[in-house]
Design an enzyme around this catalytic site. Structure first.
Site, PDB file in Angstrom:
ATOM      1  N   ARG A   1     -82.219 -24.510   2.116  1.00 33.93           N
ATOM      2  CA  ARG A   1     -83.044 -25.242   1.152  1.00 33.93           C
ATOM      3  C   ARG A   1     -83.279 -24.390  -0.090  1.00 33.93           C
ATOM      4  NH1 ARG A   1     -87.879 -25.737  -1.043  1.00 33.93           N
ATOM      5  NH2 ARG A   1     -88.745 -27.814  -1.426  1.00 33.93           N
ATOM      6  N   TRP A   2     -82.740 -24.873  -1.218  1.00 27.77           N
ATOM      7  CA  TRP A   2     -82.987 -24.201  -2.489  1.00 27.77           C
ATOM      8  C   TRP A   2     -83.308 -25.235  -3.558  1.00 27.77           C
ATOM      9  CZ3 TRP A   2     -77.664 -21.727  -1.536  1.00 27.77           C
ATOM     10  CH2 TRP A   2     -76.663 -22.702  -1.541  1.00 27.77           C
ATOM     11  N   LEU A   3     -84.191 -24.870  -4.483  1.00 26.02           N
ATOM     12  CA  LEU A   3     -84.540 -25.766  -5.574  1.00 26.02           C
ATOM     13  C   LEU A   3     -83.400 -25.807  -6.586  1.00 26.02           C
ATOM     14  CD1 LEU A   3     -88.291 -24.779  -6.093  1.00 26.02           C
ATOM     15  CD2 LEU A   3     -87.358 -26.705  -4.802  1.00 26.02           C
TER      16      LEU A   3
ATOM     17  N   ASP B   1     -95.787 -25.563   4.554  1.00 26.14           N
ATOM     18  CA  ASP B   1     -95.447 -24.775   3.376  1.00 26.14           C
ATOM     19  C   ASP B   1     -96.678 -24.094   2.794  1.00 26.14           C
ATOM     20  OD1 ASP B   1     -94.136 -24.212   0.567  1.00 26.14           O
ATOM     21  OD2 ASP B   1     -92.544 -24.927   1.881  1.00 26.14           O
TER      22      ASP B   1
END
Length: 488
Positions: free
Chosen positions: A183-185, A279
């Site tokens: 998961r990366w922005l 988160d």
């Protein structure tokens, strides 16, 4: 770990600790007390008690350990920040006499070039199976086990050139023994490399390092000045060029001192639903599609340790790191906006979502200029939703003082700056659309010039000599020799 032990900053726990929730709960309790790093020597999962590595948590649980990871004392963090600002925009010497001041910058430049070395003989190939690692499940409704301190290394298509590498700490949801979701922005370096490989229709080689020298880990999470890469930054922190050893199954290199190395690839058009996971907001994030990492090879040291953490509402390690890193980016901010005397990002507000700026105000409209400059300086600051600007006489780390300034120096009709449809954190459920929302700037400075038609009254201030005298009387009042109470 040797350094942590020498500083009495590491404790070993031989009692079994379940990697499902229990390790997180223990970590929470320790970090709240500013406790040591923990080496959990018997991680278990239900009835399973045998893993290929022990579990190490909380290595950056205090400001001191964050500073030590960068090779400095906590009091030296501001000096390091000023040095990074100088790297970003060095000032030319005014005369030959000032030339020696440039030597540290020149030496740092020499340390920015990674050096390739031979593969370490201490690393051994093991069966490529993610299930052999003590990967935590941190929160009750998490979608599955989550690799939290994975140093994900990517590169653009073409020749394997470490100078072009991106290093990022991206969480990875383990799907099974050979697959995990990364998961990366969209604006992160790994995501940019992924789009380049997608454009060519080719699989992207990816290396994931779990456990290496602290400076390299921290270089992957702090806002780097200018176009300095994470490996270059690690070389500056360590005082020597990053030493990189070749991977076995993909054309990439990884830090020589890595504990555990995952080698694999991401296919151009394969995604899977990631999440939900707890988160830093204190909430679970929404599930979303992200690329899938396919494990090809797994190497690790003898008696390797698996580095892990949890992410949740502060205090957690990201919030501790974020607070310490403020000292590093403050000089960069002041370099662009010298009138900003100080900046504070309260950890309780998810660190970067709320900023308080202390301003040396000298002309009308200056507070708004400071807000706009702050939001524009670094990608991380574009995620900040609220900015309060106060005068030089306000202690920005004292919430009572900040709120007093808001209550007495701002007017909603005049002093609110509202921006619409700006980039925000994708994990921000308060925004009406994912990744897009508003920002609010609040000018809580004393108004001057054309900002107001009414002059401000004088602030109540007791003379210093009177305060000193009163302090002495107060100490006498609380001493054992205090005068007797009058008789009735």
């Amino acid at each position: 770990m040797t350094f942590l032990a020498s500083e009495e900053e590491l404790k070993h726990l031989s009692e079994p600790v379940d990697i499902h929730l229990e390790a997180t709960a223990l970590h929470q309790r320790v970090i709240r007390d500013g406790g040591p790093a923990l080496l959990l020597k018997a991680p278990r999962s239900g009835a399973r008690v045998q893993f290929a590595a022990s579990l190490l948590v909380n290595i950056f649980g205090t400001r001191k350990r964050v500073a030590n990871g960068l090779g400095v004392h906590p009091d030296q963090l501001p000096d390091l920040g000023r040095f990074l600002a100088a790297l970003r925009a060095p000032e030319p010497p005014a005369s030959l006499r000032d030339l020696p001041s440039l030597f540290p910058v020149a030496k740092a430049g020499w340390n920015t070039r990674p050096k390739k070395v031979a593969a370490s003989k201490d690393l051994h190939d093991v069966a490529p199976n993610l299930s052999s690692l003590p990967v935590q499940t941190c929160w009750p409704e998490d979608a599955g086990p989550l690799i939290t301190w994975g140093l994900v290394i990517t590169r653009p298509p073409g020749e394997d050139d470490p100078r072009l590498y991106n290093l990022g700490i991206y969480r990875m949801q383990v799907l099974d023994g050979q697959r995990a979701i990364v998961r990366w922005l969209p604006f992160r370096g790994g995501a940019q490399h992924y789009r380049q490989w997608q454009g060519k229709g080719q699989a992207m080689p990816v290396a994931v390092v779990i456990g290496c020298d602290p400076a390299t880990l921290l270089a992957a999470v702090i806002p780097a000045p200018g176009n300095i890469s994470e490996l270059a930054l690690a070389g500056i922190f360590n005082g020597r060029p990053a030493r990189l050893a070749p991977c076995r199954s993909i054309q990439m290199h990884v830090p020589e001192g890595a504990e555990i190395i995952l080698e694999g690839e991401i296919h151009p058009d394969e995604t899977a639903v990631e999440g939900p996971f707890g988160d830093h907001t204190g909430y679970y994030n929404d599930p979303a599609d992200y690329p899938v990492f396919h494990l090809k090879a797994l190497r690790m040291r003898e008696n390797a340790v698996y580095l892990s953490t949890f992410t949740g509402r502060a205090p957690d390690e990201p919030s501790v790191i974020g607070e310490a890193m403020t000292d590093l980016f403050r000089p960069i901010l002041q370099q662009a906006l010298p009138e900003i005397l100080d900046v504070f990002l309260p950890p309780a507000t998810c660190s970067y979502r709320f900023a308080i700026l202390k301003l040396d105000k000298s002309y009308p409209g200056q507070a708004r200029r400071a807000m706009m400059g702050f939001w524009s300086l670094l990608p991380q600051f574009s995620m900040t939703k609220y900015v309060i600007v106060v005068d030089a006489d306000i202690d920005i780390r004292n919430w009572d003082e900040v709120m007093w300034a808001v209550a007495t120096r701002s007017d909603p009709e005049r002093d609110l700056l509202v921006l619409n449809s700006t980039p925000v954190d994708q994990l921000d459920f308060a925004s009406p659309r994912e990744g897009l929302g508003g920002k609010l700037g609040l000018d809580a400075t004393i108004k001057i010039g054309s900002e107001t038609a009414r002059p401000f009254s004088k602030k109540l201030v007791m003379p210093r000599d009177v305060e000193t005298r009163a302090e002495g009387l107060f100490r006498k009042l609380n001493s054992p020799k205090c005068v007797e109470s009058p008789r009735l």
